[in-house]
Design an enzyme around this catalytic site. Structure first.
Site, mmCIF file in Angstrom:
data_model
loop_
_atom_site.group_PDB
_atom_site.id
_atom_site.type_symbol
_atom_site.label_atom_id
_atom_site.label_comp_id
_atom_site.label_asym_id
_atom_site.label_seq_id
_atom_site.Cartn_x
_atom_site.Cartn_y
_atom_site.Cartn_z
ATOM 1 N N THR A 53 -3.181 1.602 11.199
ATOM 2 C CA THR A 53 -4.561 2.075 11.163
ATOM 3 C C THR A 53 -5.055 2.126 9.712
ATOM 4 O OG1 THR A 53 -3.825 4.371 11.221
ATOM 5 C CG2 THR A 53 -4.346 3.336 13.342
ATOM 6 N N THR A 55 -6.759 4.201 7.323
ATOM 7 C CA THR A 55 -6.446 5.223 6.320
ATOM 8 C C THR A 55 -4.944 5.311 6.100
ATOM 9 O OG1 THR A 55 -8.426 6.468 6.890
ATOM 10 C CG2 THR A 55 -6.699 7.671 5.720
ATOM 11 N N CYS A 56 -4.194 5.244 7.182
ATOM 12 C CA CYS A 56 -2.733 5.350 7.110
ATOM 13 C C CYS A 56 -2.139 4.200 6.310
ATOM 14 C CB CYS A 56 -2.143 5.368 8.520
ATOM 15 S SG CYS A 56 -2.884 6.597 9.609
ATOM 16 N N SER A 57 -2.651 2.994 6.523
ATOM 17 C CA SER A 57 -2.102 1.797 5.884
ATOM 18 C C SER A 57 -2.637 1.562 4.480
ATOM 19 C CB SER A 57 -2.425 0.558 6.732
ATOM 20 O OG SER A 57 -1.804 0.635 7.985
#
Length: 181
Positions: A53, A55-57
């Site tokens: 995803t 923001t996570c990545s």
């Protein structure tokens, strides 16, 4: 969860590389428990809504990976990224991100996340049940410091990020070290 609370005891179903398996996909199942990950160590645990995803990545996982040496210097033995995703997905995400320092923990059934009180519905994004974004400093399986994004709710229209960022946790650890001197 709160500071001073013990992490829930669960078993995580992981896939680990094992050349003895042979073939083009040399992985085997290996059960890992909460104790396997957290006993006798001071670690950073951060949880996020999903592998791959934005923001996570883009920010969270790379930030912890790139800051690993700083976290070690601040007294952290390991950094774990947890998500309600299966082991296949978590391993492939870590590989695609070039991650070597942060270890991924697959909470495929969401059992750990539910017992942490952080399981939320993300049906508005087509995700189903996922983790709310949070982070913790965990010392020998006990929460030393807790960093939860604001607005915990099902189907949150936003994706709050900042409280659980690598920068926030590193600042906490560095300030704690200064205060201890």
């Amino acid at each position: 969860m709160k500071t001073g609370m013990k992490l829930p005891d669960v078993t995580f179903r992981t896939r680990v590389r094992d050349e003895a398996v042979g073939g083009p996909n040399p992985f085997r199942w290996q059960d890992m428990t909460t104790a396997d990950y957290f006993a006798g160590k001071r670690v950073v645990l951060f949880a996020l809504p999903g592998a791959f995803t934005p923001t996570c990545s883009t920010y969270q996982l790379p930030g912890f990976e790139n800051g690993f040496a700083d976290f070690q210097a601040a007294g952290v033995d390991a950094i774990y990224c947890l998500s309600v995703n299966d082991s296949f997905t978590m391993n492939k995400w870590a590989e695609s991100q070039g991650i070597s320092n942060v270890k991924v923990i697959p909470d495929g059934s969401g059992d750990f996340t539910r017992r942490m009180g952080m399981l939320v519905a993300k049906d508005n994004l087509g995700f189903g049940a996922r983790s709310w974004r949070y982070a913790a400093v965990v010392n020998d399986g006990v929460i030393e410091a807790w960093f939860e994004e604001p607005g915990l709710m099902d189907n949150c229209p936003d994706d709050p990020y900042g409280v659980s960022s690598p920068e926030t946790l590193l600042a906490y650890l560095q300030n704690e070290a200064v205060a201890a001197e």
